[in-house]
Scaffold this motif. Sequence first.
Motif, PDB file in Angstrom:
ATOM      1  N   ASN A  79      19.647  56.390  88.404  1.00 28.25           N
ATOM      2  CA  ASN A  79      20.647  57.245  88.368  1.00 28.25           C
ATOM      3  C   ASN A  79      20.558  58.536  87.588  1.00 28.25           C
ATOM      4  OD1 ASN A  79      21.959  55.067  89.821  1.00 28.25           O
ATOM      5  ND2 ASN A  79      22.824  54.170  88.029  1.00 28.25           N
ATOM      6  N   ALA A  80      19.934  58.441  86.538  1.00 35.41           N
ATOM      7  CA  ALA A  80      19.708  59.588  85.668  1.00 35.41           C
ATOM      8  C   ALA A  80      18.858  60.674  86.405  1.00 35.41           C
ATOM      9  CB  ALA A  80      18.890  59.211  84.420  1.00 35.41           C
ATOM     10  N   LEU A  81      17.958  60.309  87.147  1.00 31.08           N
ATOM     11  CA  LEU A  81      16.910  61.271  87.684  1.00 31.08           C
ATOM     12  C   LEU A  81      17.553  62.016  88.941  1.00 31.08           C
ATOM     13  CD1 LEU A  81      13.595  59.644  87.476  1.00 31.08           C
ATOM     14  CD2 LEU A  81      14.307  61.432  86.146  1.00 31.08           C
ATOM     15  N   LEU A  82      18.742  61.398  89.306  1.00 31.67           N
ATOM     16  CA  LEU A  82      19.571  62.232  90.398  1.00 31.67           C
ATOM     17  C   LEU A  82      20.040  63.544  90.051  1.00 31.67           C
ATOM     18  CD1 LEU A  82      21.236  59.336  92.501  1.00 31.67           C
ATOM     19  CD2 LEU A  82      19.567  60.682  93.228  1.00 31.67           C
ATOM     20  N   ARG A  83      20.182  63.646  88.806  1.00 33.58           N
ATOM     21  CA  ARG A  83      20.847  64.764  88.221  1.00 33.58           C
ATOM     22  C   ARG A  83      19.765  66.005  88.024  1.00 33.58           C
ATOM     23  NH1 ARG A  83      24.741  63.099  83.408  1.00 33.58           N
ATOM     24  NH2 ARG A  83      25.935  61.110  84.442  1.00 33.58           N
ATOM     25  N   THR A  84      18.468  65.768  88.376  1.00 38.06           N
ATOM     26  CA  THR A  84      17.639  66.785  88.419  1.00 38.06           C
ATOM     27  C   THR A  84      17.460  67.652  89.493  1.00 38.06           C
ATOM     28  OG1 THR A  84      15.655  65.137  89.363  1.00 38.06           O
ATOM     29  CG2 THR A  84      16.032  65.419  87.219  1.00 38.06           C
ATOM     30  N   PRO A  85      17.262  68.910  89.665  1.00 38.74           N
ATOM     31  CA  PRO A  85      17.237  69.641  90.530  1.00 38.74           C
ATOM     32  C   PRO A  85      16.529  69.452  91.885  1.00 38.74           C
ATOM     33  CG  PRO A  85      16.895  71.172  88.607  1.00 38.74           C
ATOM     34  CD  PRO A  85      16.721  69.686  88.361  1.00 38.74           C
ATOM     35  N   THR A  86      16.701  69.935  93.130  1.00 40.99           N
ATOM     36  CA  THR A  86      15.698  69.449  93.908  1.00 40.99           C
ATOM     37  C   THR A  86      14.468  70.230  93.770  1.00 40.99           C
ATOM     38  OG1 THR A  86      16.344  71.230  95.416  1.00 40.99           O
ATOM     39  CG2 THR A  86      17.501  69.096  95.809  1.00 40.99           C
ATOM     40  N   ALA A  87      13.430  69.662  94.977  1.00 42.51           N
ATOM     41  CA  ALA A  87      12.114  70.331  94.780  1.00 42.51           C
ATOM     42  C   ALA A  87      12.081  71.569  94.856  1.00 42.51           C
ATOM     43  CB  ALA A  87      11.152  69.528  95.779  1.00 42.51           C
ATOM     44  N   LYS A  88      13.029  72.372  95.710  1.00 39.73           N
ATOM     45  CA  LYS A  88      12.965  73.881  95.876  1.00 39.73           C
ATOM     46  C   LYS A  88      13.538  74.629  94.722  1.00 39.73           C
ATOM     47  CE  LYS A  88      13.365  73.432 101.161  1.00 39.73           C
ATOM     48  NZ  LYS A  88      14.148  73.569 102.217  1.00 39.73           N
ATOM     49  N   ALA A 158      11.718  61.109  96.945  1.00 34.70           N
ATOM     50  CA  ALA A 158      12.382  60.995  98.215  1.00 34.70           C
ATOM     51  C   ALA A 158      13.953  61.344  98.051  1.00 34.70           C
ATOM     52  CB  ALA A 158      12.187  60.101  99.069  1.00 34.70           C
ATOM     53  N   GLN A 159      14.424  60.686  96.948  1.00 33.33           N
ATOM     54  CA  GLN A 159      15.931  60.854  96.675  1.00 33.33           C
ATOM     55  C   GLN A 159      16.245  62.255  96.177  1.00 33.33           C
ATOM     56  OE1 GLN A 159      17.784  58.586  98.153  1.00 33.33           O
ATOM     57  NE2 GLN A 159      18.843  58.095  96.357  1.00 33.33           N
ATOM     58  N   ASN A 160      15.404  62.888  95.329  1.00 35.59           N
ATOM     59  CA  ASN A 160      15.531  64.134  94.605  1.00 35.59           C
ATOM     60  C   ASN A 160      15.418  65.245  95.730  1.00 35.59           C
ATOM     61  OD1 ASN A 160      16.160  63.192  92.185  1.00 35.59           O
ATOM     62  ND2 ASN A 160      14.051  63.364  91.444  1.00 35.59           N
ATOM     63  N   ASP A 161      14.431  65.046  96.815  1.00 35.47           N
ATOM     64  CA  ASP A 161      14.409  65.781  97.835  1.00 35.47           C
ATOM     65  C   ASP A 161      15.322  65.618  99.186  1.00 35.47           C
ATOM     66  OD1 ASP A 161      12.135  66.777  96.806  1.00 35.47           O
ATOM     67  OD2 ASP A 161      10.639  65.657  97.848  1.00 35.47           O
ATOM     68  N   VAL A 162      16.487  64.650  98.968  1.00 33.85           N
ATOM     69  CA  VAL A 162      17.351  64.233  99.781  1.00 33.85           C
ATOM     70  C   VAL A 162      16.732  63.971 101.159  1.00 33.85           C
ATOM     71  CG1 VAL A 162      19.776  65.067 100.355  1.00 33.85           C
ATOM     72  CG2 VAL A 162      18.584  66.145  98.547  1.00 33.85           C
ATOM     73  N   GLU A 317      29.163  54.558  98.221  1.00 34.17           N
ATOM     74  CA  GLU A 317      28.773  54.638  96.761  1.00 34.17           C
ATOM     75  C   GLU A 317      27.551  55.478  96.432  1.00 34.17           C
ATOM     76  OE1 GLU A 317      27.773  52.133  92.967  1.00 34.17           O
ATOM     77  OE2 GLU A 317      28.667  50.973  94.612  1.00 34.17           O
ATOM     78  N   GLU A 318      26.404  55.097  97.092  1.00 31.47           N
ATOM     79  CA  GLU A 318      25.203  55.615  96.944  1.00 31.47           C
ATOM     80  C   GLU A 318      25.004  57.153  97.560  1.00 31.47           C
ATOM     81  OE1 GLU A 318      21.737  53.413  98.719  1.00 31.47           O
ATOM     82  OE2 GLU A 318      22.399  51.594  97.821  1.00 31.47           O
ATOM     83  N   THR A 319      25.590  57.572  98.367  1.00 31.42           N
ATOM     84  CA  THR A 319      25.725  58.965  98.869  1.00 31.42           C
ATOM     85  C   THR A 319      26.542  59.762  97.935  1.00 31.42           C
ATOM     86  OG1 THR A 319      25.778  58.239 101.233  1.00 31.42           O
ATOM     87  CG2 THR A 319      26.505  60.308 101.063  1.00 31.42           C
ATOM     88  N   SER A 320      27.684  59.133  97.389  1.00 31.27           N
ATOM     89  CA  SER A 320      28.681  59.797  96.482  1.00 31.27           C
ATOM     90  C   SER A 320      27.945  60.209  95.155  1.00 31.27           C
ATOM     91  CB  SER A 320      29.759  59.119  96.316  1.00 31.27           C
ATOM     92  OG  SER A 320      30.610  58.870  97.453  1.00 31.27           O
ATOM     93  N   ARG A 321      27.120  59.283  94.840  1.00 27.08           N
ATOM     94  CA  ARG A 321      26.444  59.201  93.694  1.00 27.08           C
ATOM     95  C   ARG A 321      25.299  60.520  93.710  1.00 27.08           C
ATOM     96  NH1 ARG A 321      24.068  54.776  93.161  1.00 27.08           N
ATOM     97  NH2 ARG A 321      25.882  53.662  92.030  1.00 27.08           N
ATOM     98  N   LEU A 322      24.544  60.284  95.056  1.00 22.17           N
ATOM     99  CA  LEU A 322      23.686  61.389  95.215  1.00 22.17           C
ATOM    100  C   LEU A 322      24.204  63.037  95.274  1.00 22.17           C
ATOM    101  CD1 LEU A 322      20.892  62.316  96.331  1.00 22.17           C
ATOM    102  CD2 LEU A 322      21.392  61.875  98.655  1.00 22.17           C
ATOM    103  N   PHE A 323      25.488  62.949  95.978  1.00 25.59           N
ATOM    104  CA  PHE A 323      26.092  64.147  96.091  1.00 25.59           C
ATOM    105  C   PHE A 323      26.770  64.680  94.969  1.00 25.59           C
ATOM    106  CE2 PHE A 323      30.301  66.358  96.665  1.00 25.59           C
ATOM    107  CZ  PHE A 323      29.795  67.491  97.713  1.00 25.59           C
ATOM    108  N   PHE A 324      27.301  63.910  93.983  1.00 21.47           N
ATOM    109  CA  PHE A 324      27.803  64.491  92.957  1.00 21.47           C
ATOM    110  C   PHE A 324      26.870  64.728  91.934  1.00 21.47           C
ATOM    111  CE2 PHE A 324      31.886  61.933  93.986  1.00 21.47           C
ATOM    112  CZ  PHE A 324      32.684  62.916  94.215  1.00 21.47           C
TER     113      PHE A 324
END
Length: 474
Positions: A79-88, A158-162, A317-324
């Motif tokens: 959950n914490a690492l979802l807040r990091t920017p994407t690879a680009k 993979a999550q951080n790269d969506v 829930e998982e998609t919302s967490r990734l989006f927000f």
Amino acid sequence: MAAAKRADSKQHPPSVSISKALASASSLVLLQFCSRIFTFILNQALVRLVSPQVFGTAAIQFELLLSTILFLSREGFRNALLRTPTAKEASKDHRALTDNIAALPVLIGMPAALLISLVYVNAASLSTTSQSHFYASVTLYAMAAALELLSEPLYIRAQNDVRVDLRVKAEGIAVIMKTLITFVILVTGSANVALLAFAAGQAAYSLALLGTYMRDYKQPPLFWPHKVVLEVHGKCVLSLCVVACCSLCRRTETRYFDPGLLHLSAAMSGQSVVKHFLTEGDKFLVSRLSPLADQGGYAIASNYGSLAARIVFQPIEETSRLFFSKTLSSSKDMESLRVAANVLSGGTSAPAILGVYIYYIPMMAFNGVLEAFFASVSSPEDLGTQSKWMFGFSFGYIFGAITLAKGLGLGDTGLVWANVRVVPPLPVLVTFVASAVITRWSEMRSRDIPLQLGAQAGHVALGMCGVVACVVTW
């Protein structure tokens, strides 16, 4: 300045667009649906191939062992690492710091798998441990947890790269492998290997998951956190010096982890302990208080009863967490806040309608039972009378729907309320109406009072009296 900010917000849209979020949600719903279909088919076969004692041990106790190891080791970091920017968007150094934290679930989870497994084996009842191949099966489950944790750094990437497509692919293959391996061993082997069949299926799931991620990213799953040398610009001692050109203004700093992100991961990991016991509390109690055969029955009912939550609500829930996480962590401009606010409030009338369905579903259930009874015992004359009433109620529904939707301004929710046609006994109706009127009158009187429990004690007490009166009258 304001124009520059607006231009900047247009050049840097939210990291995860709404269309991509919807595509992610639909992919995860499809994944959950297919995996539940496979699980449903497997459970139907298992009910006929294994005893309730074996099914209870595997579906309740072994699954609880696995989920405890995985949840406590990785959930907070995920959950914490979802807040990091994407690879680009991330710099090379920031990506390295993120990868270091992503390796921690593996380093924490390996000893946790051993420790939790030993605690479980020592705490298990004699009826559980006396089953054939019990200790070998626990060992396989612990190894399966370790293998799944090995894929965690690649899952986080993979999550951080969506890369939702990669996750769907990996978990889809893993579910198929788990189902096939478990079923084949149960069909071809004796009854004594039933527990081993479940364990081997779980190990196949973890291996397939790990193999799919490794094949896509073409890198080893486990690595030790390494030092990252960061260049830090300090305050220049020369007032006329350009910072970028002055060696006195630059210094290097060595880090393994980003301090803020590590602190957030630790806080979320601590919360995951409480969350896990709240989520899996029923399994903890069932595994300790119920006989093995009853645990098997509870597992079947729980799997079927949670289908809607797993297929629909969990992907949302998982998609919302990734989006927000991506939208609000990478950018705080007004455009990102507006998009997030629109998604959070629905944007449509669907959330309000679903809220009304909470009251509609019990009415449908009640009506279904009465309809079944009436259809079983009614005479042709009764059916004719019912048809007349149904014809009259059709006009009543149309009138009620128009009145509620247009006249009272309830919109689409009024159409659902028009279907909820039930009139309680007069004392109940009077008590509910009186309680509502008194509570809203008290609310208006308390608007200027601070929102503190002590200051609002009178209002709260009046509301509680209304609750008690409604329940007693009901």
